[in-house]
Design a protein around this motif. Structure first.
Motif, PDB file in Angstrom:
ATOM      1  N   ARG A 141       0.838  -1.201   0.000  1.00  0.00           N
ATOM      2  CA  ARG A 141       0.000   0.000   0.000  1.00  0.00           C
ATOM      3  C   ARG A 141       0.872   1.250   0.000  1.00  0.00           C
ATOM      4  NH1 ARG A 141      -3.518   3.642   3.141  1.00  0.00           N
ATOM      5  NH2 ARG A 141      -2.828   3.106   5.248  1.00  0.00           N
ATOM      6  N   LEU A 142       0.385   2.303  -0.639  1.00  0.00           N
ATOM      7  CA  LEU A 142       0.972   3.635  -0.554  1.00  0.00           C
ATOM      8  C   LEU A 142       0.010   4.500   0.251  1.00  0.00           C
ATOM      9  CD1 LEU A 142       2.717   2.490  -2.892  1.00  0.00           C
ATOM     10  CD2 LEU A 142       2.543   4.726  -3.995  1.00  0.00           C
ATOM     11  N   PRO A 143       0.304   4.768   1.520  1.00  0.00           N
ATOM     12  CA  PRO A 143      -0.630   5.564   2.319  1.00  0.00           C
ATOM     13  C   PRO A 143      -0.682   7.010   1.852  1.00  0.00           C
ATOM     14  CG  PRO A 143       1.407   5.208   3.535  1.00  0.00           C
ATOM     15  CD  PRO A 143       1.509   4.378   2.276  1.00  0.00           C
ATOM     16  N   ALA A 144      -1.817   7.657   2.114  1.00  0.00           N
ATOM     17  CA  ALA A 144      -1.990   9.058   1.730  1.00  0.00           C
ATOM     18  C   ALA A 144      -1.678  10.019   2.870  1.00  0.00           C
ATOM     19  CB  ALA A 144      -3.431   9.285   1.252  1.00  0.00           C
ATOM     20  N   HIS A 145      -1.628   9.524   4.103  1.00  0.00           N
ATOM     21  CA  HIS A 145      -1.433  10.411   5.249  1.00  0.00           C
ATOM     22  C   HIS A 145      -0.086  11.129   5.132  1.00  0.00           C
ATOM     23  CE1 HIS A 145      -1.140  11.904   9.325  1.00  0.00           C
ATOM     24  NE2 HIS A 145      -2.364  11.466   9.587  1.00  0.00           N
ATOM     25  N   PRO A 146      -0.048  12.466   5.198  1.00  0.00           N
ATOM     26  CA  PRO A 146       1.214  13.177   4.977  1.00  0.00           C
ATOM     27  C   PRO A 146       2.299  12.843   5.997  1.00  0.00           C
ATOM     28  CG  PRO A 146      -0.515  14.672   5.754  1.00  0.00           C
ATOM     29  CD  PRO A 146      -1.177  13.390   5.403  1.00  0.00           C
ATOM     30  N   THR A 147       1.921  12.558   7.239  1.00  0.00           N
ATOM     31  CA  THR A 147       2.929  12.219   8.254  1.00  0.00           C
ATOM     32  C   THR A 147       3.533  10.856   7.971  1.00  0.00           C
ATOM     33  OG1 THR A 147       1.727  13.539   9.884  1.00  0.00           O
ATOM     34  CG2 THR A 147       3.358  11.981  10.725  1.00  0.00           C
ATOM     35  N   ALA A 148       2.691   9.890   7.621  1.00  0.00           N
ATOM     36  CA  ALA A 148       3.209   8.569   7.260  1.00  0.00           C
ATOM     37  C   ALA A 148       4.127   8.667   6.047  1.00  0.00           C
ATOM     38  CB  ALA A 148       2.049   7.613   6.974  1.00  0.00           C
ATOM     39  N   ARG A 149       3.738   9.446   5.062  1.00  0.00           N
ATOM     40  CA  ARG A 149       4.559   9.583   3.865  1.00  0.00           C
ATOM     41  C   ARG A 149       5.892  10.258   4.186  1.00  0.00           C
ATOM     42  NH1 ARG A 149       2.477   8.340  -0.760  1.00  0.00           N
ATOM     43  NH2 ARG A 149       3.767   9.786  -1.954  1.00  0.00           N
ATOM     44  N   ALA A 150       5.868  11.216   5.101  1.00  0.00           N
ATOM     45  CA  ALA A 150       7.117  11.876   5.490  1.00  0.00           C
ATOM     46  C   ALA A 150       8.073  10.895   6.153  1.00  0.00           C
ATOM     47  CB  ALA A 150       6.814  13.047   6.423  1.00  0.00           C
ATOM     48  N   VAL A 151       7.554  10.005   7.001  1.00  0.00           N
ATOM     49  CA  VAL A 151       8.400   8.998   7.649  1.00  0.00           C
ATOM     50  C   VAL A 151       8.944   8.021   6.612  1.00  0.00           C
ATOM     51  CG1 VAL A 151       8.470   7.119   9.320  1.00  0.00           C
ATOM     52  CG2 VAL A 151       7.222   9.212   9.873  1.00  0.00           C
ATOM     53  N   LEU A 152       8.085   7.551   5.714  1.00  0.00           N
ATOM     54  CA  LEU A 152       8.538   6.627   4.680  1.00  0.00           C
ATOM     55  C   LEU A 152       9.620   7.255   3.804  1.00  0.00           C
ATOM     56  CD1 LEU A 152       5.070   5.173   3.629  1.00  0.00           C
ATOM     57  CD2 LEU A 152       6.901   3.918   4.766  1.00  0.00           C
ATOM     58  N   GLN A 153       9.461   8.539   3.480  1.00  0.00           N
ATOM     59  CA  GLN A 153      10.465   9.241   2.674  1.00  0.00           C
ATOM     60  C   GLN A 153      11.774   9.338   3.439  1.00  0.00           C
ATOM     61  OE1 GLN A 153       9.570  10.572  -0.584  1.00  0.00           O
ATOM     62  NE2 GLN A 153      11.800  10.547  -0.735  1.00  0.00           N
ATOM     63  N   ALA A 154      11.701   9.661   4.720  1.00  0.00           N
ATOM     64  CA  ALA A 154      12.916   9.795   5.532  1.00  0.00           C
ATOM     65  C   ALA A 154      13.589   8.444   5.755  1.00  0.00           C
ATOM     66  CB  ALA A 154      12.580  10.442   6.868  1.00  0.00           C
ATOM     67  N   PHE A 155      12.773   7.383   5.891  1.00  0.00           N
ATOM     68  CA  PHE A 155      13.321   6.044   6.118  1.00  0.00           C
ATOM     69  C   PHE A 155      13.963   5.506   4.854  1.00  0.00           C
ATOM     70  CE2 PHE A 155      12.626   1.372   6.183  1.00  0.00           C
ATOM     71  CZ  PHE A 155      13.527   1.075   7.194  1.00  0.00           C
ATOM     72  N   GLY A 156      13.300   5.677   3.717  1.00  0.00           N
ATOM     73  CA  GLY A 156      13.901   5.332   2.441  1.00  0.00           C
ATOM     74  C   GLY A 156      13.769   3.891   2.006  1.00  0.00           C
ATOM     75  N   GLY A 157      12.892   3.119   2.642  1.00  0.00           N
ATOM     76  CA  GLY A 157      12.737   1.723   2.264  1.00  0.00           C
ATOM     77  C   GLY A 157      11.371   1.200   2.624  1.00  0.00           C
ATOM     78  N   PRO A 158      11.138  -0.104   2.417  1.00  0.00           N
ATOM     79  CA  PRO A 158       9.833  -0.693   2.704  1.00  0.00           C
ATOM     80  C   PRO A 158       9.601  -0.857   4.203  1.00  0.00           C
ATOM     81  CG  PRO A 158      11.364  -2.391   1.983  1.00  0.00           C
ATOM     82  CD  PRO A 158      12.083  -1.083   1.828  1.00  0.00           C
ATOM     83  N   VAL A 159       8.408  -0.545   4.634  1.00  0.00           N
ATOM     84  CA  VAL A 159       8.029  -0.643   6.040  1.00  0.00           C
ATOM     85  C   VAL A 159       6.829  -1.580   6.153  1.00  0.00           C
ATOM     86  CG1 VAL A 159       6.982   0.638   7.967  1.00  0.00           C
ATOM     87  CG2 VAL A 159       8.943   1.592   6.751  1.00  0.00           C
ATOM     88  N   ALA A 160       6.962  -2.608   6.980  1.00  0.00           N
ATOM     89  CA  ALA A 160       5.834  -3.490   7.282  1.00  0.00           C
ATOM     90  C   ALA A 160       5.030  -2.870   8.413  1.00  0.00           C
ATOM     91  CB  ALA A 160       6.333  -4.871   7.687  1.00  0.00           C
ATOM     92  N   ALA A 161       3.697  -2.824   8.268  1.00  0.00           N
ATOM     93  CA  ALA A 161       2.901  -2.128   9.281  1.00  0.00           C
ATOM     94  C   ALA A 161       1.467  -2.664   9.338  1.00  0.00           C
ATOM     95  CB  ALA A 161       2.894  -0.622   9.033  1.00  0.00           C
ATOM     96  N   PRO A 162       1.227  -3.695  10.164  1.00  0.00           N
ATOM     97  CA  PRO A 162      -0.157  -4.058  10.474  1.00  0.00           C
ATOM     98  C   PRO A 162      -0.734  -3.048  11.456  1.00  0.00           C
ATOM     99  CG  PRO A 162       1.315  -5.348  11.822  1.00  0.00           C
ATOM    100  CD  PRO A 162       2.186  -4.500  10.916  1.00  0.00           C
ATOM    101  N   SER A 163      -1.990  -3.199  11.807  1.00  0.00           N
ATOM    102  CA  SER A 163      -2.588  -2.283  12.783  1.00  0.00           C
ATOM    103  C   SER A 163      -1.886  -2.401  14.131  1.00  0.00           C
ATOM    104  CB  SER A 163      -4.086  -2.567  12.944  1.00  0.00           C
ATOM    105  OG  SER A 163      -4.297  -3.918  13.317  1.00  0.00           O
ATOM    106  N   ALA A 164      -1.764  -1.284  14.831  1.00  0.00           N
ATOM    107  CA  ALA A 164      -0.962  -1.199  16.056  1.00  0.00           C
ATOM    108  C   ALA A 164      -1.813  -1.528  17.277  1.00  0.00           C
ATOM    109  CB  ALA A 164      -0.331   0.187  16.184  1.00  0.00           C
ATOM    110  N   ASN A 165      -2.228  -2.793  17.355  1.00  0.00           N
ATOM    111  CA  ASN A 165      -3.065  -3.250  18.456  1.00  0.00           C
ATOM    112  C   ASN A 165      -2.779  -4.723  18.704  1.00  0.00           C
ATOM    113  OD1 ASN A 165      -4.363  -3.614  15.782  1.00  0.00           O
ATOM    114  ND2 ASN A 165      -5.859  -4.775  16.951  1.00  0.00           N
ATOM    115  N   PRO A 166      -3.145  -5.262  19.886  1.00  0.00           N
ATOM    116  CA  PRO A 166      -3.027  -6.707  20.078  1.00  0.00           C
ATOM    117  C   PRO A 166      -3.860  -7.450  19.045  1.00  0.00           C
ATOM    118  CG  PRO A 166      -3.351  -5.605  22.188  1.00  0.00           C
ATOM    119  CD  PRO A 166      -3.570  -4.569  21.123  1.00  0.00           C
TER     120      PRO A 166
END
Length: 319
Positions: free
Chosen positions: A122-147
């Motif tokens: 997925r390519l998220p639209a949230h600007p903060t998420a996109r800023a982190v992905l741009q700064a990180f520079g690679g693929p990020v695995a991210a399921p929902s942040a809950n048990p």
């Protein structure tokens, strides 16, 4: 709430830089997206990906979604068929995940794909998420942040309540606007399969693909969100209720339903989807505090985003 809490970050105080640095060190960081908060890790780091499963209590056969910032990054990891490319150009960035064939040399941890030869991207639209992905520079695995199996998080507080310091940091950007997870599609020459209802409704997709082939609860898990029981509060959930049982916390679709809580003031499905998980968190807390035996939910229309809402509610109500 867990006694120990994660580090809270905000974008205005170098939160994006800090989040990217933690990801590069192999730590877990909860990131905001337009759908729900994601529990992010470096998708190429076996140890970091293993921490996702450990922190959530997630079964290893349940694959993860890889988040990227550009279609050119996708092309380095997976094959984009003409149909997949049309979907990507129409709906990315946004609340759509595509399950695509892996390319040789993709570099992802096998934990991300649960050992399969495909990957959910997925390519998220949230600007903060996109800023982190741009700064990180690679693929990020991210399921929902809950048990695993519990109510999904749409605020930073939900993340902290569920995971505590099992996540190193939470980047707080306020409530998620869409409020339900992404729609998952598997495009192929034989037709496009719908693997999970989500924040992009069928009505937006089918003009491009034709009728979708619904495959949301298969015998073999192929994508996240396909388990029969998921998104569940700590008390039983009853659906399509008349809201006449005072022993339960009563959740209306609209304010006019007369419940203790409601999803939308006037019956707007976009508003209801955005509110769903927050309302379920509130209902669960009310049930525990008031010693209520269950959560009863009024009927929700089975159209547009109502399909995604009802999908989450049915899985929350499953035995």
């Amino acid at each position: 709430m867990p006694e120990r809490q994660p580090e809270f970050l905000v974008e205005e105080n170098d939160g994006v830089t800090r989040a990217a640095a933690l990801l590069k060190r192999g730590a877990l960081v909860a990131l905001p997206t337009e759908t729900v908060y994601g529990l992010a890790a470096d998708a190429r780091n076996d140890a970091a990906c293993a921490m996702i499963f450990e922190a959530k209590g997630r079964p290893r056969f349940n694959p993860l979604i890889v988040h990227l910032v550009s279609i050119s990054q996708v092309s380095q990891i997976a094959e984009l068929s003409p149909v997949a490319r049309d979907l990507a150009q129409a709906f990315w960035p946004g609340a759509l995940t595509l399950v695509l064939p892996l390319k040789p040399g993709h570099g992802l941890s096998p934990l991300v794909t649960a050992g399969m030869d495909s990957v959910a991207i997925r390519l998220p639209a949230h600007p903060t998420a996109r800023a982190v992905l741009q700064a990180f520079g690679g693929p990020v695995a991210a399921p929902s942040a809950n048990p695993s199996g519990r109510i999904s998080p749409t605020t930073a507080a939900h993340v902290a309540e569920g995971l505590g310091d099992r996540v190193a940091a939470v980047l707080d950007a306020g409530p998620c606007a869409v409020g339900v997870e992404s729609t998952i599609l598997a495009p192929s020459e034989a037709g496009t399969r719908l693997l999970r209802e989500g924040g992009l409704p069928r009505e937006a997709i089918e003009p491009l693909t034709g009728p979708l082939i619904v495959d949301t609860t298969p015998g073999r898990i192929e994508a996240p969100g396909q388990l029969s029981r998921h998104y569940a509060p700590s008390v039983p959930v009853t659906l399509n209720s008349a809201l006449d049982d005072a022993s339960a916390v009563r959740v209306g679709f609209t304010k006019a339903d007369g419940g203790d809580l409601y999803l939308s003031h006037s019956g707007d499905l976009v508003e209801a989807a955005a509110a769903l998980f927050h309302v379920l968190h509130l209902a669960d807390a009310m049930a525990c505090a008031g010693q209520k035996s269950a959560i009863h939910v009024a009927p929700v229309p089975e159209t547009g985003l109502g399909r995604a809402i009802n999908d989450r509610l049915r899985r929350a109500a499953a035995p």
